[in-house]
Design an enzyme around this catalytic site. Structure first.
Site, PDB file in Angstrom:
ATOM      1  CG  ASP A 122      39.718  57.626  25.257  1.00  0.00           C
ATOM      2  OD1 ASP A 122      40.116  56.486  25.546  1.00  0.00           O
ATOM      3  OD2 ASP A 122      38.601  58.063  25.593  1.00  0.00           O
ATOM      4  CB  CYS A 180      54.101  43.533  38.319  1.00  0.00           C
ATOM      5  SG  CYS A 180      53.094  44.663  37.360  1.00  0.00           S
ATOM      6  CB  CYS A 194      53.573  43.742  43.199  1.00  0.00           C
ATOM      7  SG  CYS A 194      52.249  44.888  43.638  1.00  0.00           S
ATOM      8  CB  CYS A 198      46.356  46.385  40.715  1.00  0.00           C
ATOM      9  SG  CYS A 198      47.346  45.180  39.815  1.00  0.00           S
ATOM     10  CB  CYS A 228      39.888  44.928  41.515  1.00  0.00           C
ATOM     11  SG  CYS A 228      38.404  45.203  40.529  1.00  0.00           S
ATOM     12  CB  CYS A 246      35.738  47.455  34.974  1.00  0.00           C
ATOM     13  SG  CYS A 246      36.755  48.903  35.273  1.00  0.00           S
ATOM     14  CB  CYS A 280      36.995  52.752  39.505  1.00  0.00           C
ATOM     15  SG  CYS A 280      37.882  51.720  40.689  1.00  0.00           S
ATOM     16  CB  CYS A 284      43.466  48.583  39.765  1.00  0.00           C
ATOM     17  SG  CYS A 284      42.871  49.312  38.226  1.00  0.00           S
ATOM     18  CB  CYS A 327      50.216  50.912  41.108  1.00  0.00           C
ATOM     19  SG  CYS A 327      51.677  50.411  40.197  1.00  0.00           S
TER      20      CYS A 327
END
Ligand code: B12
Ligand code: SF4
Ligand code: SF4
Length: 374
Positions: free
Chosen positions: A130, A195, A198, A201, A205, A221, A248, A251, A255
């Site tokens: 990360d 995707c 689709c 997401c 949101c 966000c 959060c 999204c 999926c």
């Protein structure tokens, strides 16, 4: 030196990584990141600007880097842990001991595996989870670990949206893995590749933070606003935050690729599902001592008590939490102006502004006074 990829994969899987995939280092993948930064989508995460060169080229992070080993850890909880009706909502990832720490321990072991099998020394590899200057999702897509969804997540055919990513850069050469599908060959990092039509997401949101497929505007966000932002949450976004106390997953959750996902081996995780049992009132009443005790060793401690109280005030204002008015009024006199500002907002939103008259008379902070003005 060329090392047998499958032997390394098996050894790293044995350490607890659910996915181990290989990509060949290539430079010149900065334009997407630069465009994102130029649009201001990174909000005040200035550290991303400072590291843009390195993020764009692993060889600037580890001289002579030839391969990226992308590792995935599935954090989907067992089904019975998934629902917490009526309680404030936490991002799923947060309901664990801090993954930066638990995965780091396995990364240290992964380095030792490379030393043993590849006859290298620590200067021939480095690892990150990360926080390093590595575009983890881009490399994961490149390695065929998954594809980048319109929600900008790295989505795995096996684990859906529920993977922590980490990366090992190394001077060792490995044969790269195949892309996620035939269709992906040469287009591995194209957002929304699998995707189809689709757009769930983007439609779901709550704060319209996905302006284009695969692009998140962090300024809008909820994850950014409730975790990274240390100050005032823009007023126009607060209602959209709903009952999201920390991070959060909207999204991610909507999926359809998640339907294939199953809870992982969880070897590198230590669950803290107890946190999701906290009521809003319990969060609003946290003292510094209790905060330190409850959130010890979790990623949540980084928002500090003031950040969590701020978020809890927003949730209170959004969820008709009139039973918490007494504690919200108390927080409107808190030492932190950030907490005070959001407490004032919540009390006024709950229609009880008259209870703040004395506090307002004593208030001097401009940001808090602005909340009184509405
Ligand atoms: C900054 C950041 C955020 C910011 C910005 C989010 C964003 N979409 O960029 C905020 C705070 C909003 C955020 C939120 C979340 N985050 Co975050 N975040 C990061 C971080 C530190 C950097 C991401 C980044 O560089 N963004 C800039 C954009 C432009 O880059 P990008 O989305 O990765 O896309 C690039 C590539 O696709 C690239 N590309 C195109 N072609 C090629 C080719 C190659 C070869 C390469 C390398 C790249 C490449 O184009 C884009 C720009 O370059 C990463 C960790 C890391 N070091 O990568 C975690 C990370 C992306 N976050 C993660 C998570 C879990 C989350 C949340 C789910 C947390 C939560 N529940 O609240 C949300 C999800 C929001 C969302 N829909 O993205 C995980 C994602 C795991 C996964 N399976 O995808 C990561 C990887 C952390 C981790 N180690 O597990 N996050
Ligand atoms: S994490 Fe939440 S707020 Fe952020 S883009 Fe996804 S749905 Fe929108
Ligand atoms: S919800 Fe639909 S559009 Fe969004 S990432 Fe998943 S498949 Fe793609």
């Amino acid at each position: 030196m060329t090392v047998d990829r499958e032997t390394v994969r098996a050894r790293l899987r044995a350490l607890g990584f659910d996915e181990v995939r290989f990509a060949r280092v290539e430079a010149g993948f900065g334009p997407g990141l630069r465009a994102w930064l130029e649009a201001g989508y990174h909000a005040d995460m200035a550290w991303m600007e400072r590291t843009v060169e390195k993020r764009s080229d692993p060889a600037l992070v580890l001289p002579g880097a030839k391969s990226v080993i992308m590792l995935g850890v599935n954090y989907l909880p067992p089904a019975e842990e998934a629902k917490r009706d009526g309680k404030p909502v936490w991002a799923r990832y947060a309901l664990h001991a801090d993954y930066h720490d638990t995965i780091k321990e396995a990364l240290v072991q992964a380095g030792l595996v490379l030393e043993e099998l590849g006859a290298v020394t620590p200067k021939d590899y480095c690892y990150y989870v990360d926080t390093g200057p590595v575009i983890e999702r881009g490399w994961a897509a490149k390695s065929g670990l998954g594809f980048i969804g319109k929600n900008s997540m790295l989505i795995s055919r096996t684990h859906g949206n529920w993977l922590f990513l980490s990366a090992v850069l190394t001077t060792l050469e490995f044969a790269p893995d195949e892309p996620v599908s035939l269709r992906a060959a040469g287009r591995e990092t194209e957002p929304g590749l699998l995707c189809g039509k689709c757009s769930r997401c983007m439609d779901a949101c709550p704060t319209q933070a996905l302006p284009k497929p695969g692009v998140v505007d962090a300024r809008r966000c909820i994850s950014y606003q409730t975790i990274e932002n240390k100050g005032i949450i823009p007023r126009e976004l607060r209602e959209g935050i709903g009952n999201h106390l920390y991070g959060c997953d909207v999204c991610l959750e909507v999926c359809p690729w998640n339907r294939f996902a199953q809870a992982g081996r969880r070897m590198l995780l230590s669950a803290r599902y107890d946190l999701a049992e906290l009521t809003l009132r319990e969060v609003l009443e946290l003292t510094p001592e209790r905060f330190a005790e409850v959130f010890r060793k979790t990623a949540i401690k980084r928002v500090k008590l003031t950040g969590l109280l701020r978020n809890a005030c927003v949730v209170a204002g959004n969820t008709d939490a009139r039973d918490c008015l007494d504690v919200l009024v108390r927080l409107a006199g808190h030492a932190s102006p950030v907490v005070r500002a959001h407490a004032v907002w919540a009390v006024r939103k709950l229609g009880a502004g008259e209870r703040l008259v004395a506090l307002r008379a004593a208030e001097t902070d401009a940001a808090v006074l602005a909340e009184y003005e509405g």
